[in-house]
Design a protein around this motif. Structure first.
Motif, short mmCIF file in Angstrom:
data_model
loop_
_atom_site.label_atom_id
_atom_site.label_comp_id
_atom_site.label_asym_id
_atom_site.label_seq_id
_atom_site.Cartn_x
_atom_site.Cartn_y
_atom_site.Cartn_z
N HIS A 89 0.78 -1.23 0.00
CA HIS A 89 0.00 0.00 0.00
C HIS A 89 0.81 1.28 0.00
CE1 HIS A 89 -3.62 -2.36 0.43
NE2 HIS A 89 -3.02 -3.05 1.38
N PHE A 90 1.97 1.32 0.64
CA PHE A 90 2.73 2.56 0.71
C PHE A 90 3.84 2.64 -0.33
CE2 PHE A 90 1.42 2.73 5.36
CZ PHE A 90 0.42 3.64 5.12
N LEU A 91 4.54 1.56 -0.56
CA LEU A 91 5.67 1.59 -1.48
C LEU A 91 5.29 2.04 -2.88
CD1 LEU A 91 8.69 1.15 -1.82
CD2 LEU A 91 8.21 -1.26 -2.32
N PRO A 92 4.22 1.52 -3.50
CA PRO A 92 3.88 2.00 -4.85
C PRO A 92 3.65 3.51 -4.89
CG PRO A 92 2.65 0.00 -4.35
CD PRO A 92 3.33 0.43 -3.07
N GLY A 93 2.98 4.06 -3.90
CA GLY A 93 2.75 5.50 -3.86
C GLY A 93 4.04 6.27 -3.67
N LEU A 94 4.90 5.80 -2.77
CA LEU A 94 6.18 6.47 -2.55
C LEU A 94 7.05 6.45 -3.80
CD1 LEU A 94 7.06 5.25 1.04
CD2 LEU A 94 6.37 7.54 0.35
N LEU A 95 7.06 5.32 -4.50
CA LEU A 95 7.86 5.24 -5.72
C LEU A 95 7.29 6.14 -6.81
CD1 LEU A 95 8.64 1.42 -5.82
CD2 LEU A 95 10.16 3.30 -5.17
N ASN A 96 5.98 6.22 -6.89
CA ASN A 96 5.34 7.09 -7.86
C ASN A 96 5.69 8.55 -7.57
OD1 ASN A 96 3.63 8.45 -9.60
ND2 ASN A 96 1.85 7.21 -9.12
N ILE A 97 5.60 8.94 -6.31
CA ILE A 97 5.94 10.31 -5.92
C ILE A 97 7.41 10.59 -6.21
CG2 ILE A 97 6.24 11.84 -3.92
CD1 ILE A 97 3.65 10.51 -2.79
N ASP A 98 8.28 9.67 -5.82
CA ASP A 98 9.71 9.83 -6.06
C ASP A 98 9.99 10.00 -7.55
OD1 ASP A 98 12.45 8.01 -6.67
OD2 ASP A 98 12.62 9.49 -5.06
N ASP A 99 9.37 9.17 -8.37
CA ASP A 99 9.58 9.23 -9.81
C ASP A 99 9.10 10.57 -10.38
OD1 ASP A 99 10.28 8.06 -12.38
OD2 ASP A 99 8.11 7.98 -12.74
N ARG A 100 7.92 10.99 -9.99
CA ARG A 100 7.36 12.24 -10.52
C ARG A 100 8.16 13.46 -10.06
NH1 ARG A 100 1.33 12.15 -11.74
NH2 ARG A 100 0.92 9.96 -12.07
N ILE A 101 8.50 13.51 -8.78
CA ILE A 101 9.21 14.68 -8.26
C ILE A 101 10.62 14.74 -8.84
CG2 ILE A 101 10.21 15.70 -6.18
CD1 ILE A 101 7.67 14.85 -4.70
N SER A 102 11.32 13.62 -8.84
CA SER A 102 12.68 13.64 -9.36
C SER A 102 12.67 13.95 -10.86
CB SER A 102 13.41 12.33 -9.08
OG SER A 102 12.76 11.25 -9.72
N GLY A 103 11.73 13.37 -11.60
CA GLY A 103 11.65 13.65 -13.04
C GLY A 103 11.28 15.09 -13.32
N ARG A 104 10.36 15.62 -12.57
CA ARG A 104 9.92 17.00 -12.79
C ARG A 104 11.06 18.00 -12.59
NH1 ARG A 104 4.86 20.26 -10.07
NH2 ARG A 104 5.11 22.08 -11.37
N HIS A 105 11.93 17.70 -11.64
CA HIS A 105 12.99 18.64 -11.31
C HIS A 105 14.36 18.21 -11.86
CE1 HIS A 105 10.28 20.99 -8.86
NE2 HIS A 105 9.83 19.85 -8.36
N GLY A 106 14.38 17.19 -12.71
CA GLY A 106 15.62 16.77 -13.34
C GLY A 106 16.64 16.22 -12.37
N ILE A 107 16.17 15.55 -11.33
CA ILE A 107 17.06 14.98 -10.32
C ILE A 107 17.16 13.47 -10.56
CG2 ILE A 107 17.38 14.55 -7.85
CD1 ILE A 107 15.71 17.11 -7.37
N GLU A 108 18.36 12.96 -10.51
CA GLU A 108 18.55 11.52 -10.65
C GLU A 108 18.21 10.86 -9.33
OE1 GLU A 108 19.31 7.92 -12.35
OE2 GLU A 108 19.37 9.84 -13.40
N SER A 109 17.29 9.92 -9.35
CA SER A 109 16.87 9.25 -8.13
C SER A 109 16.89 7.75 -8.35
CB SER A 109 15.46 9.71 -7.76
OG SER A 109 14.99 8.98 -6.67
N ARG A 110 17.51 7.06 -7.43
CA ARG A 110 17.55 5.59 -7.51
C ARG A 110 17.18 5.03 -6.15
NH1 ARG A 110 23.24 5.88 -10.16
NH2 ARG A 110 22.66 6.37 -12.29
#
Length: 183
Positions: A49-70
């Protein structure tokens, strides 16, 4: 369990609590009992329940701001394997991340494996709420969605103690004012 002052959220209702408890109960293993069953269910609940949302947020925020996130250690083979490890091997009363340290021993230098001063980044929510308490209070009390909140009479109390609740209400209110047409 309830953390903080849930009474401020009028939408924290019995049906919502029942739905949450039902989702948690669905994560309980029929093969475990006691504290092991609850720890295992907590980990399973987080993954479902939490991990998919956190990964989605991480992906969107990092992509929106051009930050490499792994996000660390999300190799699907590793995750599938680690979910089969008995809960007592993960939480064995030893050092934090003891199993991970053990698995990394052949690959990591000893000073890295034995490091215990590492700490996650925490957001300065308490400072923000303390510095902005008057404008936050005004925003919440004048909001067209104020009927959803059961704010205490008078100014919001002790921002240090209730900063997460105040910040949560502010974020919900800002989101509702931006996206909701009626509630």
């Amino acid at each position: 369990h309830h953390k903080g002052e849930c009474a401020w959220f009028r939408f924290d209702t019995r049906p919502a609590e029942t739905a949450f408890a039902s989702a948690f109960d669905a994560c309980l293993s029929p093969y475990l009992t006691g504290i092991e069953a609850k720890l295992d269910a907590m980990l399973r609940f987080d993954r479902r329940h939490f991990l998919p949302g956190l990964l989605n947020i991480d992906d969107r925020i990092s992509g929106r701001h051009g930050i490499e996130s792994r996000p660390a250690l999300l190799n699907q083979h590793f995750v599938r394997r680690i979910t089969r490890v008995p809960i007592r091997a993960i939480f064995n009363g030893g050092p934090m991340k003891g199993l991970l340290r053990h698995l990394g021993a052949p690959y990591l230098p000893q000073p890295i494996r034995e490091r215990d001063d590492k700490m996650g980044f925490t957001t300065p929510i308490g400072s923000f709420v303390r510095q902005s308490s008057d404008s936050i209070d005004q925003q919440l009390r004048e909001s067209r969605f104020r009927h959803l909140y059961a704010l205490p009479k008078g100014p919001l109390p002790a921002p240090e103690i209730y900063s997460r609740e105040v910040f949560g209400l502010l974020m919900i209110d800002l989101w509702l004012n931006r996206y909701a047409t009626a509630v």
